[in-house]
Design an enzyme around this catalytic site. Structure first.
Site, PDB file in Angstrom:
ATOM      1  N   ARG A  44     -16.319  21.329  27.531  1.00  0.00           N
ATOM      2  CA  ARG A  44     -17.496  22.152  27.844  1.00  0.00           C
ATOM      3  C   ARG A  44     -18.404  21.371  28.772  1.00  0.00           C
ATOM      4  O   ARG A  44     -18.747  20.218  28.468  1.00  0.00           O
ATOM      5  CB  ARG A  44     -18.285  22.526  26.590  1.00  0.00           C
ATOM      6  N   HIS A  70     -16.373  31.457  30.451  1.00  0.00           N
ATOM      7  CA  HIS A  70     -16.407  31.151  29.008  1.00  0.00           C
ATOM      8  C   HIS A  70     -15.269  31.909  28.314  1.00  0.00           C
ATOM      9  O   HIS A  70     -15.500  32.820  27.523  1.00  0.00           O
ATOM     10  CB  HIS A  70     -17.769  31.557  28.440  1.00  0.00           C
ATOM     11  N   GLN A  84     -14.880  32.581  24.386  1.00  0.00           N
ATOM     12  CA  GLN A  84     -15.834  33.559  23.859  1.00  0.00           C
ATOM     13  C   GLN A  84     -15.282  34.980  23.987  1.00  0.00           C
ATOM     14  O   GLN A  84     -15.418  35.802  23.079  1.00  0.00           O
ATOM     15  CB  GLN A  84     -17.158  33.444  24.622  1.00  0.00           C
ATOM     16  N   ASP A 144     -26.692  38.507  27.168  1.00  0.00           N
ATOM     17  CA  ASP A 144     -26.656  37.046  27.046  1.00  0.00           C
ATOM     18  C   ASP A 144     -28.015  36.531  27.524  1.00  0.00           C
ATOM     19  O   ASP A 144     -28.808  37.295  28.097  1.00  0.00           O
ATOM     20  CB  ASP A 144     -25.512  36.501  27.929  1.00  0.00           C
ATOM     21  N   CYS A 181     -23.110  36.706  22.757  1.00  0.00           N
ATOM     22  CA  CYS A 181     -22.305  35.516  22.469  1.00  0.00           C
ATOM     23  C   CYS A 181     -23.067  34.524  21.592  1.00  0.00           C
ATOM     24  O   CYS A 181     -22.452  33.704  20.907  1.00  0.00           O
ATOM     25  CB  CYS A 181     -21.857  34.857  23.769  1.00  0.00           C
ATOM     26  N   ARG A 192     -15.007  33.491  16.653  1.00  0.00           N
ATOM     27  CA  ARG A 192     -14.766  32.324  17.516  1.00  0.00           C
ATOM     28  C   ARG A 192     -13.753  31.400  16.841  1.00  0.00           C
ATOM     29  O   ARG A 192     -12.879  30.842  17.476  1.00  0.00           O
ATOM     30  CB  ARG A 192     -16.070  31.546  17.768  1.00  0.00           C
TER      31      ARG A 192
HETATM   32  N1  NVA Z   1     -24.680  31.871  29.523  1.00  0.00           N
HETATM   33  C1  NVA Z   1     -24.906  31.018  28.378  1.00  0.00           C
HETATM   34  C2  NVA Z   1     -23.802  31.156  27.381  1.00  0.00           C
HETATM   35  C3  NVA Z   1     -23.981  30.352  26.123  1.00  0.00           C
HETATM   36  C4  NVA Z   1     -22.860  30.511  25.143  1.00  0.00           C
HETATM   37  C5  NVA Z   1     -25.059  29.592  28.836  1.00  0.00           C
HETATM   38  O1  NVA Z   1     -24.246  29.131  29.656  1.00  0.00           O
HETATM   39  O2  NVA Z   1     -26.002  28.924  28.403  1.00  0.00           O
HETATM   40  N1   CP Z   2     -21.393  31.297  22.089  1.00  0.00           N
HETATM   41  C1   CP Z   2     -21.303  29.954  22.217  1.00  0.00           C
HETATM   42  O1   CP Z   2     -20.530  29.423  23.008  1.00  0.00           O
HETATM   43  O2   CP Z   2     -22.129  29.269  21.393  1.00  0.00           O
HETATM   44  P1   CP Z   2     -22.376  27.702  21.384  1.00  0.00           P
HETATM   45  O3   CP Z   2     -23.150  27.360  22.625  1.00  0.00           O
HETATM   46  O4   CP Z   2     -23.168  27.460  20.130  1.00  0.00           O
HETATM   47  O5   CP Z   2     -21.049  26.993  21.358  1.00  0.00           O
END
Ligand code: NVA
Ligand code: CP
Length: 334
Positions: free
Chosen positions: A109, A136, A139, A232, A273, A318
């Site tokens: 990540r 992602h 997800q 989101d 998400c 998840r």
């Molecule tokens: N768009 C958000 C998704 C988090 C799971 C981010 O990248 O922060």
């Molecule tokens: N939805 C998601 O990816 O959550 P986290 O950022 O907590 O992993």
């Protein structure tokens, strides 16, 4: 029994897998969920080792990979944003070659999609994208599993995604919808629509899957009588705090509130998400409230807490879907 054509493959984006393969992964996740609930889980990957690389924060993704790995019998190493040599004293390419000698699989990540590509190219083991600025994919597996559980199907499901449609979630939901035959609507300001090239690629996939891809800045056109309302955060991880002001002004008309849910229809489900800004119980939520006077950003608390909201089922899935992708790409046989 599924033949294991998944072994050794990476999940960099959902485009790495075909429609049929994604459906089989969802079936596998369903099966793993049932087995876990009945207390009847084998440990098919006993003794394997996976490493989880996180350059950004996480609750769900990290926990799902850790618990999933433990459930399957594996050992886990977590490397956070500090504490390893990666990227600072050692290139991603060298890190990939080191990790590939010790681990059976790598979760990443972080920021750049290029990092996922380099890890996959040089490690020699499966790499799972746990979120980049662009995509992602894990997800979306959980989201599709949840939609199938709640609505009994994926084909022709009308999914309206409100807000920042050019972020990782907007891109990946559009790809997943194209592959699996949904009627996807990005309901967003024009400058927050997904990248034109990606839209073109998804429309080409949609032509054979029966999916529909619509981009609109009209909430009534995109969001009336739909099956799923999805949103989101308006500012994603990695974006500067200074982005908030302009983003709030742009995105407020796309906030998921009771009016949007009424327009969607009584049977629509609400998805996110997570994490979500829906009240003042977070540091950032409070600070936005002090500066701009709004309580609830991309979704109001009433919608988040309503019976139409399935966000915690989605979060649970998840785990089951991440287990399925690790299992499928690491096991000799399925
Ligand atoms: N768009 C958000 C998704 C988090 C799971 C981010 O990248 O922060
Ligand atoms: N939805 C998601 O990816 O959550 P986290 O950022 O907590 O992993």
């Amino acid at each position: 029994m599924m033949s294991n054509r998944y072994k050794g493959r990476s999940l960099k984006t959902l485009l790495d897998f075909s429609r049929q393969e994604i459906i089989e992964l969802l079936d596998l996740a369903e099966d793993l969920k049932k087995k876990k609930k009945s207390g009847n889980e084998p440990k098919p990957l006993l003794g394997k080792n996976v490493v989880l690389l996180f350059e950004k924060d996480s609750t769900r993704t990290r926990c799902a990979f850790e618990v999933g790995a433990f459930d399957l019998g594996m050992n886990v190493t977590y490397l956070g944003p500090t504490g390893s040599q990666m990227g600072k004293k050692e290139s991603i390419k060298d890190t990939a070659r080191v990790l590939g000698r010790m681990y059976d699989g790598i979760e990443y990540r972080g920021f750049s999609q290029d990092t996922v590509d380099i890890l996959a190219e040089y490690s020699g083991v499966p790499v799972w994208n746990g979120l980049t600025d662009s995509y992602h994919p894990t997800q979306i597996l959980a989201d599709m599993m949840t939609i199938r559980e709640k609505l009994g199907r994926l084909e022709q499901v009308k999914l309206a995604y409100f807000g920042d449609a050019r972020n990782n979630m907007g891109n990946s939901l559009m790809i997943g919808s194209a592959l699996l035959g949904l009627d996807f609507r990005a309901v967003a300001p024009r400058d927050y629509w997904p990248d034109a090239l990606l839209v073109e690629r998804c429309r080409a996939i949609a032509a054979s899957s029966g999916a529909k891809i619509t981009l609109t800045d009209d909430v009534a056109i995109g969001g009336s009588n739909v099956d799923v309302v999805y949103t989101d955060v308006w500012v994603s991880m990695g974006e500067p705090e200074s982005a908030w002001q302009a983003r709030i002004e742009k995105m407020l008309p796309f906030q998921v509130n009771e009016k949007i849910m009424t327009q969607a229809g009584q049977r629509a489900i609400f998805m996110h998400c997570l994490p979500a800004f829906h009240n003042l119980e977070t540091v950032i939520g409070r600070s936005i409230n002090e500066k701009y006077g709004i309580n609830g950003l991309e979704v109001t608390n009433n919608v988040f807490e309503s019976p139409q909201s399935v966000v915690f089922d989605e979060a649970e899935n998840r785990l089951h879907t991440i287990k399925a992708i690790m299992y499928a790409t690491l096991a000799d046989t399925l």
